[in-house]
Design a protein around this motif. Sequence first.
Motif, short mmCIF file in Angstrom:
data_model
loop_
_atom_site.label_atom_id
_atom_site.label_comp_id
_atom_site.label_asym_id
_atom_site.label_seq_id
_atom_site.Cartn_x
_atom_site.Cartn_y
_atom_site.Cartn_z
N ARG A 177 0.83 -1.21 0.00
CA ARG A 177 0.00 0.00 0.00
C ARG A 177 0.87 1.25 0.00
O ARG A 177 0.56 2.25 -0.66
CB ARG A 177 -0.93 0.00 1.21
N LEU A 185 -6.93 -5.26 0.57
CA LEU A 185 -5.86 -5.80 1.39
C LEU A 185 -4.50 -5.54 0.76
O LEU A 185 -3.56 -5.13 1.41
CB LEU A 185 -6.06 -7.31 1.59
N PHE A 186 -4.43 -5.81 -0.53
CA PHE A 186 -3.20 -5.54 -1.27
C PHE A 186 -3.47 -4.37 -2.22
O PHE A 186 -4.43 -4.38 -2.97
CB PHE A 186 -2.76 -6.76 -2.06
N GLY A 187 -2.64 -3.38 -2.17
CA GLY A 187 -2.82 -2.25 -3.06
C GLY A 187 -3.63 -1.15 -2.41
O GLY A 187 -4.04 -1.23 -1.26
N ALA A 188 -3.85 -0.10 -3.19
CA ALA A 188 -4.52 1.09 -2.67
C ALA A 188 -6.02 0.86 -2.53
O ALA A 188 -6.63 0.14 -3.31
CB ALA A 188 -4.25 2.26 -3.61
N ASP A 189 -6.59 1.48 -1.50
CA ASP A 189 -8.05 1.46 -1.35
C ASP A 189 -8.68 2.25 -2.50
O ASP A 189 -8.04 3.12 -3.09
CB ASP A 189 -8.43 2.09 0.00
N GLU A 190 -9.94 1.95 -2.76
CA GLU A 190 -10.60 2.60 -3.89
C GLU A 190 -11.81 3.39 -3.41
O GLU A 190 -12.62 2.88 -2.62
CB GLU A 190 -11.06 1.54 -4.91
N VAL A 191 -11.89 4.60 -3.83
CA VAL A 191 -13.09 5.42 -3.63
C VAL A 191 -13.77 5.51 -4.98
O VAL A 191 -13.30 6.22 -5.89
CB VAL A 191 -12.73 6.81 -3.08
N GLY A 246 0.34 5.94 -1.13
CA GLY A 246 -0.55 6.47 -0.10
C GLY A 246 -1.75 5.61 0.20
O GLY A 246 -2.43 5.80 1.19
N GLY A 247 -2.07 4.69 -0.65
CA GLY A 247 -3.07 3.71 -0.30
C GLY A 247 -4.50 4.09 -0.63
O GLY A 247 -5.41 3.55 -0.02
N ILE A 248 -4.72 5.01 -1.57
CA ILE A 248 -6.11 5.31 -1.96
C ILE A 248 -6.13 5.79 -3.41
O ILE A 248 -5.22 6.47 -3.88
CB ILE A 248 -6.72 6.38 -1.03
N ARG A 301 -10.80 10.66 4.94
CA ARG A 301 -10.93 9.41 4.21
C ARG A 301 -12.08 8.60 4.81
O ARG A 301 -12.24 8.55 6.03
CB ARG A 301 -9.64 8.61 4.29
#
Lengths: 225, 148
Positions: free
Chosen positions: A212, B136-142, A217-219, B43
């Motif tokens: 991440r 879990l893996f990678g960036a969260d998505e909005v 930055g993880g988003i 966030r």
Amino acid sequence: MKRLTTLLAVFVVVLGLFAPEAFGQRGFGRSGGFGGGGFGRSSGGFGRSGGFSSPRSYSGSSGSFNRSRSSSSTFGGGSFNRSSSSTFGRSGPTSSSSGFGRSGSFGSTGRINSTSINRPPIYRDSVPTYTGYGYYGGSRVPAYGYGFFSGYSLGMLSNPWLHYAPWHPAFYYGRPMYYDGAYHAGEFSFFRLIFGIAIIVFVVWLIAKILRLIGGGGIKYTTYR
Amino acid sequence: MANYYLFSTGGDWDTTSLYRNGDQFPASKLYIELQTPRNDDGRPLKNGLQQGAEMTAYATSLDEGQEVAIFPGKIDLEFPTHKVSIENATPQFAIEMTRVWIDEQDVSHEVSEILINIDSERNEVEAYIVLFKPRLFGADEVATYALL
């Protein structure tokens, strides 16, 4: 006719008395030939031959050679005398002396007794399902596993680091125990199972965190229509 | 008694309609706003409505100008590209019990923001849903679903 029968019977009896000993000497290989009577009379021949130094020790350790010496007096006839003198003078007996060198192997062919393993108390009612070998004090000793996956426990004998690898089944078993001349697989540990799961979860979480951070930055923001 | 609303639009006023319990409900405005909590960085939080939310939902009748509550009840919103359903049948209007579907898929645990504003008097239309999808893996998505 009766006398002939008696003589035949005596011959059979005498043959029966001495034949087993003769066969027994033959059973020991060529060394039996020396026991047949050459000890006393042809001692000079033995002395000249370096290879015959071993018969001294052999005769001392074997009761059958002592008996053969007594039998040599019985066979003190010409045939043995002649054969010993002529044969030993040539190369034949010398080569046969090597048979004494090989006769040393007779000492190792002792009786082999099979033994059943003495299991630790925790495996008293269990039957080994896996067998292998391990080393204890430099000696090779048997190793026994009991039940499902227990062979992985014995794998720690050769790879001790597996005890610290949660991704390997050996992690979830105790170390092999040495008991009465043999290794026995360790028992399955529920504590290590829980501990291993916790470690794996932590490692996955750590990897996710790293990915991440690498991902900026993880988003991320997306729009769907 | 729980209400059931059916809002449908083809993208213009002529094809826009609102039904209440099977009867056409003349309205000048339909307004639904939902906002789930956010952290200090602004966030969205995980688990959507399970973290609680603030919600405003009403329809303004065309005749009396009165704001009529939509919940407790259910409303289906049919847009040209998506169909959205929102339901909360609890008499106390417990926000955690709200369920949201997009195209028959339950997104209650992901929804972060909803805004449906259909105002015929001001000729304003605005409709979108924001989902927060933690990975879990990678960036969260909005993910923002533009409904109109």
